[in-house]
Design an enzyme around this catalytic site. Structure first.
Site, PDB file in Angstrom:
ATOM      1  N   GLU A   2       0.816  -1.223   0.000  1.00 39.76           N
ATOM      2  CA  GLU A   2       0.000   0.000   0.000  1.00 39.76           C
ATOM      3  C   GLU A   2       0.849   1.271   0.000  1.00 39.76           C
ATOM      4  O   GLU A   2       1.532   1.554   0.989  1.00 39.76           O
ATOM      5  CB  GLU A   2      -0.888  -0.027   1.254  1.00 39.76           C
ATOM      6  CG  GLU A   2      -1.780   1.195   1.407  1.00 39.76           C
ATOM      7  CD  GLU A   2      -2.733   1.097   2.590  1.00 39.76           C
ATOM      8  OE1 GLU A   2      -2.521   0.238   3.466  1.00 39.76           O
ATOM      9  OE2 GLU A   2      -3.685   1.883   2.635  1.00 39.76           O
ATOM     10  N   GLU A  20     -11.965   1.108   5.194  1.00 37.09           N
ATOM     11  CA  GLU A  20     -10.989   1.468   6.224  1.00 37.09           C
ATOM     12  C   GLU A  20     -11.214   2.955   6.501  1.00 37.09           C
ATOM     13  O   GLU A  20     -10.627   3.825   5.863  1.00 37.09           O
ATOM     14  CB  GLU A  20      -9.562   1.207   5.757  1.00 37.09           C
ATOM     15  CG  GLU A  20      -8.561   1.401   6.895  1.00 37.09           C
ATOM     16  CD  GLU A  20      -7.123   1.392   6.415  1.00 37.09           C
ATOM     17  OE1 GLU A  20      -6.377   0.500   6.841  1.00 37.09           O
ATOM     18  OE2 GLU A  20      -6.739   2.285   5.632  1.00 37.09           O
TER      19      GLU A  20
END
Ligand code: LER
Ligand code: MN
Length: 271
Positions: free
Chosen positions: A154, A248
């Protein structure tokens, strides 16, 4: 077809962080099911903090899947990352991630490397940090591959790492690695800070897009900020993206409302 997921944090030290559900694994899994999510993403405090058989049973009972497992507990609780100046610390970071890959991989899900990538500085040059990171991704990606799952990497915004902030930089970092072993996790919150055009960057990620953190500009649930989701949804559809859009996001204004809002928004955009 794109699938929906919602995050569950089990890390006390991460309080106030961007996770929808907190601490109660059975309760969160049951609520995720009742809101129509396909899967959950779990953020555990340590690789051995979750009993994989118990987690599988909870998921099976509700007919849910495990979307991914985060490794950030190693950073939050032990200040470990893959570019620490000392070799022992770097090895402990790798071991921690390996443990999460074993937990997640055994359940058919990928592990996420976000904050555990670390940063350069404190005597470590940019080139050195990058070499260590690529070497770790190669080893850990091969380990994930032994479970038949990719490893998820990420890019983070500039306030969280100085290594890789954009999709373009992420693709370049992954270029030397065997195709498909390490995939990109694109987090719309980070992308809103770093990308020129979020939809175009998702298109550029293409088949290397492995996971999406589905959230708004202010890290509140999708629809509670100022992101324009139309072009993002169109990009994902035209890629025929079949991975997860995983919420998230902050539990704002509370966990249940955040989860419901995400689920409504997901349905509106993708179903
Ligand atoms: C951290 O900001 C983040 O987005 C997480 O997904 C990284 O583990
Ligand atoms: Mn994220």
């Amino acid at each position: 077809m794109i699938q929906s997921a919602v995050t569950i944090s089990l890390v006390a030290e991460a309080a106030g962080g961007p996770f929808v559900f907190w601490h109660d694994l059975p309760g969160a899994i049951a609520e995720a099911r009742s809101l129509g999510f396909d899967a959950v993403e779990v953020f555990p405090p340590a690789p051995d903090a979750v009993d994989p058989r118990q987690l599988q049973r909870l998921l099976d009972d509700q007919g849910l899947k495990l979307a991914a497992v985060g490794t950030g507990g190693g950073w939050v609780r032990q200040k470990l990352h893959l570019c620490l100046p000392d070799a022992g610390g770097r090895q402990r970071a790798r071991d921690y991630i390996r443990g999460i890959i074993d937990l997640a991989g055994g359940l058919g899900a990928p592990a996420i490397i976000g904050s555990m990538q670390g940063r350069w500085g404190e005597g470590v040059s940019r080139e050195q940090a990058r070499d260590w990171l690529v070497e770790a991704l190669a080893e850990l990606g091969a380990h994930a591959n032994s479970y038949g799952v990719p490893l998820l990497y990420e890019p983070l915004n500039r306030y969280e790492t100085n290594l890789v902030n954009t999709v373009e930089q992420g693709l370049e970092l992954l270029r030397p690695l065997p195709a498909g072993r390490v995939k990109l996790l694109c987090d719309l919150f980070h992308m809103n800070i770093e990308e020129v055009d979020i939809a175009a960057s998702l298109m550029a990620a293409g088949s290397q897009l492995g996971h999406l953190h589905f959230v708004d500009s202010n890290r509140r649930p999708a629809g509670y900020g100022h992101l324009d989701y139309g072009p993002i949804a169109r990009a994902l559809k035209s890629l025929d993206y079949g991975g997860y859009a995983s919420a998230e996001a902050f539990a704002w204004p509370d966990s249940s409302t955040a989860a419901r809002q995400t689920s409504d928004m997901f349905r509106r955009l993708f179903r």
